[in-house]
Design a protein around this motif. Structure first.
Motif, PDB file in Angstrom:
ATOM      1  N   LEU A   2       0.827  -1.211   0.000  1.00 40.68           N
ATOM      2  CA  LEU A   2       0.000   0.000   0.000  1.00 40.68           C
ATOM      3  C   LEU A   2       0.859   1.258   0.000  1.00 40.68           C
ATOM      4  O   LEU A   2       0.520   2.260  -0.618  1.00 40.68           O
ATOM      5  CB  LEU A   2      -0.903   0.013   1.240  1.00 40.68           C
ATOM      6  CG  LEU A   2      -2.172  -0.827   1.192  1.00 40.68           C
ATOM      7  CD1 LEU A   2      -2.963  -0.644   2.477  1.00 40.68           C
ATOM      8  CD2 LEU A   2      -3.037  -0.450  -0.009  1.00 40.68           C
ATOM      9  N   ARG A   3       1.998   1.177   0.696  1.00 36.29           N
ATOM     10  CA  ARG A   3       2.868   2.349   0.798  1.00 36.29           C
ATOM     11  C   ARG A   3       3.871   2.433  -0.355  1.00 36.29           C
ATOM     12  O   ARG A   3       4.709   3.338  -0.389  1.00 36.29           O
ATOM     13  CB  ARG A   3       3.611   2.322   2.135  1.00 36.29           C
ATOM     14  CG  ARG A   3       2.649   2.594   3.307  1.00 36.29           C
ATOM     15  CD  ARG A   3       3.255   2.292   4.649  1.00 36.29           C
ATOM     16  NE  ARG A   3       4.456   3.062   4.928  1.00 36.29           N
ATOM     17  CZ  ARG A   3       5.140   3.004   6.067  1.00 36.29           C
ATOM     18  NH1 ARG A   3       4.714   2.223   7.039  1.00 36.29           N
ATOM     19  NH2 ARG A   3       6.218   3.718   6.245  1.00 36.29           N
ATOM     20  N   GLY A   4       3.809   1.445  -1.277  1.00 34.21           N
ATOM     21  CA  GLY A   4       4.724   1.457  -2.411  1.00 34.21           C
ATOM     22  C   GLY A   4       6.166   1.227  -1.992  1.00 34.21           C
ATOM     23  O   GLY A   4       7.089   1.793  -2.588  1.00 34.21           O
ATOM     24  N   ARG A   5       6.365   0.403  -0.956  1.00 29.88           N
ATOM     25  CA  ARG A   5       7.709   0.101  -0.464  1.00 29.88           C
ATOM     26  C   ARG A   5       7.939  -1.408  -0.484  1.00 29.88           C
ATOM     27  O   ARG A   5       6.987  -2.193  -0.452  1.00 29.88           O
ATOM     28  CB  ARG A   5       7.930   0.592   0.987  1.00 29.88           C
ATOM     29  CG  ARG A   5       7.458   1.970   1.305  1.00 29.88           C
ATOM     30  CD  ARG A   5       8.048   3.025   0.433  1.00 29.88           C
ATOM     31  NE  ARG A   5       9.460   3.283   0.673  1.00 29.88           N
ATOM     32  CZ  ARG A   5      10.198   4.138  -0.055  1.00 29.88           C
ATOM     33  NH1 ARG A   5       9.657   4.772  -1.070  1.00 29.88           N
ATOM     34  NH2 ARG A   5      11.468   4.329   0.210  1.00 29.88           N
ATOM     35  N   GLU A  16      12.114  -2.350   3.486  1.00 27.17           N
ATOM     36  CA  GLU A  16      12.326  -0.908   3.697  1.00 27.17           C
ATOM     37  C   GLU A  16      11.573  -0.392   4.914  1.00 27.17           C
ATOM     38  O   GLU A  16      11.790   0.745   5.337  1.00 27.17           O
ATOM     39  CB  GLU A  16      11.851  -0.129   2.464  1.00 27.17           C
ATOM     40  CG  GLU A  16      12.714  -0.345   1.235  1.00 27.17           C
ATOM     41  CD  GLU A  16      12.221   0.494   0.065  1.00 27.17           C
ATOM     42  OE1 GLU A  16      12.887   1.477  -0.273  1.00 27.17           O
ATOM     43  OE2 GLU A  16      11.162   0.150  -0.500  1.00 27.17           O
ATOM     44  N   LEU A  17      10.650  -1.211   5.443  1.00 28.94           N
ATOM     45  CA  LEU A  17       9.889  -0.753   6.609  1.00 28.94           C
ATOM     46  C   LEU A  17      10.702  -1.041   7.871  1.00 28.94           C
ATOM     47  O   LEU A  17      11.194  -2.156   8.043  1.00 28.94           O
ATOM     48  CB  LEU A  17       8.530  -1.455   6.676  1.00 28.94           C
ATOM     49  CG  LEU A  17       7.620  -1.251   5.455  1.00 28.94           C
ATOM     50  CD1 LEU A  17       6.219  -1.749   5.771  1.00 28.94           C
ATOM     51  CD2 LEU A  17       7.556   0.207   5.045  1.00 28.94           C
ATOM     52  N   PRO A  18      10.843  -0.063   8.740  1.00 26.19           N
ATOM     53  CA  PRO A  18      11.715  -0.257   9.902  1.00 26.19           C
ATOM     54  C   PRO A  18      11.163  -1.293  10.876  1.00 26.19           C
ATOM     55  O   PRO A  18       9.962  -1.343  11.135  1.00 26.19           O
ATOM     56  CB  PRO A  18      11.755   1.135  10.556  1.00 26.19           C
ATOM     57  CG  PRO A  18      10.575   1.861  10.020  1.00 26.19           C
ATOM     58  CD  PRO A  18      10.239   1.269   8.701  1.00 26.19           C
ATOM     59  N   GLY A  19      12.060  -2.141  11.372  1.00 29.21           N
ATOM     60  CA  GLY A  19      11.721  -3.078  12.449  1.00 29.21           C
ATOM     61  C   GLY A  19      10.840  -4.244  12.055  1.00 29.21           C
ATOM     62  O   GLY A  19      10.285  -4.909  12.929  1.00 29.21           O
TER      63      GLY A  19
END
Ligand code: SF4
Ligand code: SF4
Length: 298
Positions: free
Chosen positions: A260-263, A267-270
């Protein structure tokens, strides 16, 4: 140069999310979206367009109204119902035309042209993970195997020109012509599956295809906590075929959130998922260094 292709027995198994994460982990690589019938890697990698080219495959018949006398012979001869009456003359419906050339050859006025059929377009662009090669197939267009081959060729040429050692591909789902083209010349197929009866069946067919093509394969078991019995059955299937399961990924909403965030998930922390993916990447990168497996024995 090595080529790693992420494949799955069917669409919707998380192939694209995994490819995006691997593109992040790979560092220097050319990324290539070979899932030309449902290309969506560009939605995550958001490339800045560098090059756009038309893709042609086969031919289609087109009536020249200036020469056509409206005799209707072509409509009578066309076995595909592609020639339709229009305004006292005729036109050809490109979605029905099979390019058999009968009307071209037998039109008494030589009024039917036979140009190459434009089936889509392909692109290269720069992303935060390097160059992306991808395509958009015209709805209803066929011959996507040829487009897959073209994309792979372009990706390899870019890798060669840029001195990169890796081409990472989001392959086509299934076991048909596009996936065979996806696997051609690949060092490693990463087969993504889920623990369901259909997932196991699709994986079995896919591994058989890899074995026939002598493409080394490994497996990523996605949503491994969905069904313990089926997960076990997939592990057994892989063990029997000497295919390593390089990752067992539990269901995690973060995959959906990343999309949804296009990542990429990594790349999302943790995200705990990121650690598992990193381990998987290290393992499959090592597997891709090995040679071709032994010839297939039914
Ligand atoms: S056969 Fe040729 S001249 Fe006759 S309708 Fe078809 S295109 Fe026109
Ligand atoms: S090329 Fe063949 S399929 Fe296409 S319109 Fe002519 S006769 Fe029909």
């Amino acid at each position: 140069m090595r080529e790693i292709v992420v494949v799955s027995g069917k669409g919707g198994t998380g192939k694209t999310s995994l490819t995006a994460a691997f593109a992040d982990l790979a560092g220097r690589a050319v990324v290539c979206d070979l899932d030309v019938d449902a290309a969506d890697l560009h939605l995550v990698l958001t490339p800045a367009l560098e090059r756009r080219e038309d893709f042609f495959s086969g031919h289609e018949a087109v009536i020249d109204p200036a020469r056509c006398t409206g005799c209707g012979i072509c409509a009578t001869l066309c076995r595909f119902g592609a020639v339709l009456p229009e305004g006292g003359g005729y036109r050809i419906d490109p979605t029905r035309c099979e390019g058999c050339k009968v009307c071209v050859s037998l039109c008494p006025e030589a009024a039917v042209n036979f140009p190459e059929r434009r089936c889509g377009e392909w692109f290269t662009g720069q992303t935060r993970f390097g160059t992306l090669v991808h395509a958009r197939l015209t709805p209803g267009a066929e011959n996507s195997g040829r487009l897959v081959t073209l994309l792979k060729k372009e990706a390899r040429a870019i890798a060669l020109a840029d001195g990169l050692e890796l081409v990472l591909c989001d392959g086509s789902p299934g076991i048909g012509c596009p996936v065979i083209s996806s696997l051609a010349g690949a060092n490693l197929a990463v087969a993504v599956t889920e623990p369901t009866p259909s997932g196991r069946h699709d994986l079995e067919r896919l591994l058989e295809l890899c074995a026939r093509l002598r493409t080394r394969a490994c497996c990523v078991l996605n949503k491994c906590d969905l069904n313990a019995a089926e997960a076990r059955a997939i592990e057994e299937l892989c063990a029997a075929r000497d295919v390593e399961v390089v990752a067992r990924l539990p269901h995690d909403d973060i995959v959906f959130e990343a999309m949804l965030r296009g990542r990429a998930v990594t790349e999302l922390p943790g995200a705990p998922m990121a650690t598992l993916l990193k381990q998987a990447w290290n393992r499959l990168a090592a597997l891709s260094e090995l040679g071709r497996p032994a010839p297939w024995r039914p």
